[in-house]
Design a protein around this motif. Structure first.
Motif, short mmCIF file in Angstrom:
data_model
loop_
_atom_site.label_atom_id
_atom_site.label_comp_id
_atom_site.label_asym_id
_atom_site.label_seq_id
_atom_site.Cartn_x
_atom_site.Cartn_y
_atom_site.Cartn_z
N HIS A 1 0.61 -0.79 -0.01
CA HIS A 1 0.18 0.14 -0.02
C HIS A 1 0.62 1.63 -0.26
CE1 HIS A 1 -2.37 -3.06 2.25
NE2 HIS A 1 -3.34 -3.00 1.10
N GLU A 2 2.29 1.34 -0.39
CA GLU A 2 2.79 2.47 -0.60
C GLU A 2 2.96 3.71 -1.43
OE1 GLU A 2 6.83 0.39 1.06
OE2 GLU A 2 7.50 0.76 -0.95
N THR A 3 2.06 3.23 -2.18
CA THR A 3 1.14 3.92 -3.38
C THR A 3 0.71 4.40 -3.20
OG1 THR A 3 2.98 2.80 -5.04
CG2 THR A 3 1.48 4.37 -5.88
N ALA A 4 -0.46 3.56 -2.28
CA ALA A 4 -1.35 4.99 -2.27
C ALA A 4 -1.71 5.62 -1.25
CB ALA A 4 -2.58 3.52 -1.91
N MET A 5 -1.03 4.70 -0.13
CA MET A 5 -0.77 5.88 1.01
C MET A 5 1.37 5.90 0.81
SD MET A 5 -3.60 4.80 3.93
CE MET A 5 -5.19 4.83 3.91
N PRO A 6 1.63 6.46 0.71
CA PRO A 6 3.16 6.72 1.19
C PRO A 6 4.14 6.95 2.58
CG PRO A 6 2.74 8.41 -0.88
CD PRO A 6 1.25 8.03 -0.30
N HIS A 7 4.89 6.65 2.40
CA HIS A 7 5.08 6.61 4.08
C HIS A 7 7.04 7.65 3.42
CE1 HIS A 7 9.14 4.18 2.28
NE2 HIS A 7 7.97 3.69 1.83
N ALA A 8 7.51 7.53 2.28
CA ALA A 8 8.32 8.55 2.03
C ALA A 8 9.88 9.55 2.88
CB ALA A 8 8.23 10.09 1.79
N TRP A 9 9.26 7.22 3.86
CA TRP A 9 11.16 7.77 5.52
C TRP A 9 12.12 7.49 5.12
CZ3 TRP A 9 9.37 11.81 7.67
CH2 TRP A 9 9.95 11.88 8.92
N LYS A 10 11.69 6.39 3.26
CA LYS A 10 13.13 6.36 2.49
C LYS A 10 13.50 7.16 1.41
CE LYS A 10 13.90 2.16 4.58
NZ LYS A 10 15.31 0.92 4.74
N ALA A 11 13.89 8.04 1.33
CA ALA A 11 13.69 8.98 -0.23
C ALA A 11 14.85 8.38 -1.32
CB ALA A 11 15.35 9.68 0.43
N GLY A 12 13.50 8.98 -2.02
CA GLY A 12 13.89 8.56 -3.66
C GLY A 12 12.82 8.40 -3.93
N PRO A 13 11.88 7.38 -5.16
CA PRO A 13 11.04 7.94 -5.88
C PRO A 13 9.76 7.86 -4.73
CG PRO A 13 12.11 5.16 -6.36
CD PRO A 13 12.72 6.21 -5.57
N GLN A 14 9.51 7.41 -3.43
CA GLN A 14 8.74 7.60 -2.61
C GLN A 14 8.18 9.32 -2.46
OE1 GLN A 14 6.50 6.23 0.33
NE2 GLN A 14 6.18 4.97 -1.87
N THR A 15 9.91 10.03 -2.33
CA THR A 15 9.82 11.23 -1.68
C THR A 15 9.13 12.13 -2.79
OG1 THR A 15 12.30 10.71 -1.09
CG2 THR A 15 11.44 13.67 -1.47
N THR A 16 9.38 11.56 -4.42
CA THR A 16 8.41 12.01 -5.01
C THR A 16 7.18 12.16 -5.28
OG1 THR A 16 10.10 11.51 -7.11
CG2 THR A 16 8.60 12.41 -7.95
N LEU A 17 6.94 10.57 -5.21
CA LEU A 17 5.23 11.17 -4.88
C LEU A 17 4.81 10.83 -3.89
CD1 LEU A 17 3.29 8.18 -5.75
CD2 LEU A 17 3.75 7.15 -3.92
N LEU A 18 4.98 11.94 -2.96
CA LEU A 18 4.43 11.78 -2.17
C LEU A 18 4.31 13.70 -2.66
CD1 LEU A 18 3.84 12.46 1.03
CD2 LEU A 18 6.08 13.48 1.59
N VAL A 19 5.56 14.23 -3.30
CA VAL A 19 5.30 15.42 -3.47
C VAL A 19 4.75 15.70 -4.48
CG1 VAL A 19 6.68 17.44 -5.51
CG2 VAL A 19 7.87 16.20 -3.23
N ASN A 20 3.89 14.49 -5.56
CA ASN A 20 2.94 14.04 -6.62
C ASN A 20 1.49 14.53 -5.99
OD1 ASN A 20 5.02 14.39 -8.51
ND2 ASN A 20 5.05 12.68 -8.94
N ARG A 21 1.86 13.71 -4.19
CA ARG A 21 0.27 13.15 -4.09
C ARG A 21 0.22 14.87 -3.06
NH1 ARG A 21 -1.52 8.69 -3.19
NH2 ARG A 21 -2.98 9.80 -1.41
#
Ligand SMILES: Cc1cc2nc3c(=O)[nH]c(=O)nc-3n(C[C@H](O)[C@H](O)[C@H](O)COP(=O)(O)OP(=O)(O)OC[C@H]3O[C@@H](n4cnc5c(N)ncnc54)[C@H](O)[C@@H]3O)c2cc1C
Length: 429
Positions: free
Chosen positions: A155-175
């Motif tokens: 579920h980390e795409t639907a509800m991102p953590h972004a607690w490890k930087a990288g694609p999760q950070t970009t996803l969080l910014v877009n969301r």
């Protein structure tokens, strides 16, 4: 006597001497070997610093290999500034090439799959075996995917953590950028101990900053926190009231009575107090523990983190291994890049002392955690730390004050920017 045999004799003596009374280390493997071998697992704030300092300061006397799967390290530190639009991903991405070439470090771009402590060998996922005389491990944290009911790795795409930087950070910014005016953001904050104690609250500040700048001031941000209080709480809350009135609501466990479930499909968060439906963004920051490699090697205790000797960062479980950064139990020091960098220098000095006979000074540690609340409004907390027999202990703490002048807050942010430039140069060059 040849220089090498004199070096090895000294290494043997100091290696045993430094460890006597603490552990019974077997015969050091340095005898009859070209150069003592140091393996470092993890090329982040702790491991990158340790590898660089051991290699640089031993000037070729040690064989240093850094094991890190990524070719580019994206720092979690200042990733909140990417969320806030102050920095770009490229600004927080760093390659290892320069550091490896300048300091004579061998890079092994692979995962360490297993530490064979009896044979003193690190097995890589690709099958390579790396024998070591001393091992430094700084794998950071792993997320506990089972700590939030209804949420998991899938579920980390639907509800991102972004607690490890990288694609999760970009996803969080877009969301974040897609949140409509009037939309609701829910952050599920982590329980202690976790990496970067002020990090969730700086992130909320960045959420509010981006929304306000885009004119979306009807948005609401709810923080569902399992903790009774949090780092720099009064300072953050003063900042939120000043810059983002009515936008941020922090709820402690006595109010929300726990997260009962989340539904990543519908953006629903159910607490004992209230159900948040159709949230435009749910940022789940789950509970954490030390990276898998140290837990599977038996180097962690029941807390999920690794006990260390406060004077050296040496594992209390294996005398040939040093654990630095987020994975260690570092007493009063928070889990931060600044701490990891400071701890790595102590471990590096001790490793060099044992293997080359160089002088080992008493350990001293420092840390500062800066947090940006809005343009030119930054706060900080930090201090100096000393090893005491039971733990690394805070000796000279400091923290920003309420109602500081705008000039001081601006100066604090300038320090923050300067610190980042300094620490990445201290690791990646
Ligand atoms: C949003 C956010 C903001 C933050 N802001 C700040 C800040 O402003 N200031 C600050 O000081 N700190 C900050 N931090 C905390 C900081 O990022 C961490 O505390 C720091 O990176 C810890 O360093 P480390 O070496 O323990 O782990 P990391 O820096 O995470 O490095 C671990 C490395 O080990 C590698 N690794 C893991 N397992 C293996 C394996 N088996 N084999 C090989 N390699 C492996 C990983 O790939 C990774 O590169 C922030 C953290 C977050 C999440």
């Amino acid at each position: 006597m040849s220089p090498m045999s004199s070096l090895n004799r000294r290494a043997l003596l100091t290696g045993l001497g430094a460890s006597a009374g603490v552990f019974a280390i077997g015969s050091p493997a340095v005898i009859g070997q070209a150069k003592p071998r140091v393996v470092v697992i993890g090329g982040g704030a702790g491991g990158g610093t340790a590898a660089r300092y051991i290699a640089k300061d031993s000037a070729g006397a040690l064989n240093v290999t850094l094991v890190e799967p990524s070719r580019q390290f994206v720092t979690c530190f200042h990733s909140n500034l990417v969320v806030g639009g102050y920095k770009q991903m490229a600004d927080i991405s760093h390659s290892y090439e320069k550091m490896a070439a300048a300091n004579g470090i061998t890079m092994a771009h692979d995962m360490a799959a297993r530490i064979d402590r009896d044979r003193k060998v690190v097995m890589l996922a690709g099958g390579q075996a790396l024998p070591y005389d001393r091992l430094v491990v700084s794998p950071g944290i792993d997320l506990r995917y089972d700590s939030v009911p209804g949420w998991g790795r899938e579920h980390e795409t639907a509800m991102p953590h972004a607690w490890k930087a990288g694609p999760q950070t970009t996803l969080l910014v877009n969301r974040l950028n897609a949140v409509p005016n009037g939309g609701v953001i829910v952050m599920i904050a982590p329980p202690n101990p976790y990496r970067c104690p002020p990090g969730p609250y700086e992130r909320v500040s960045m959420f509010a900053h981006v929304l306000k700048k885009a004119g979306k001031d009807r948005c609401k941000i709810f923080i569902i926190d399992p903790k009774e209080n949090f780092s720099k709480q009064a300072l953050f809350q003063e900042g939120w009231d000043r810059h983002y009135p009515g936008m941020v609501e922090w709820l402690g466990p006595k109010i929300h009575e726990g997260v009962k479930s989340v539904d990543p499909k519908t953006g629903t968060v159910v607490t004992g107090f209230e159900t948040y439906k159709d949230a435009a963004l749910v940022n789940v920051i789950p509970a954490q523990f030390a990276g898998e490699i140290v837990r599977s090697a038996g180097l962690a205790n029941a807390s999920g983190y690794c006990p260390i000797d406060p004077a050296s960062m040496r594992s209390t479980i294996d005398a040939n291994i040093f654990i630095v950064g987020d994975a260690s139990i570092a007493g009063d020091m928070p889990k931060s890049a600044f701490s990891a960098n400071s701890q790595a220098k102590v471990a590096a000095m001790t490793v060099r002392g044992e293997l080359t006979g160089s002088r080992v000074f008493p350990a001293r540690y420092t840390n500062t955690c800066w947090s940006l609340i809005n343009d030119d409004d930054a706060i900080k907390v930090g201090g100096q730390f000393e090893p005491r027999p039971d733990k690394i202990t805070s000796t000279v703490p400091f923290v920003s004050q309420l109602r500081e002048s705008a000039d001081l807050r601006k100066q604090t942010q300038a320090e923050n920017i300067g610190w980042y430039a300094g620490i990445v140069a201290d690791i990646f060059t």
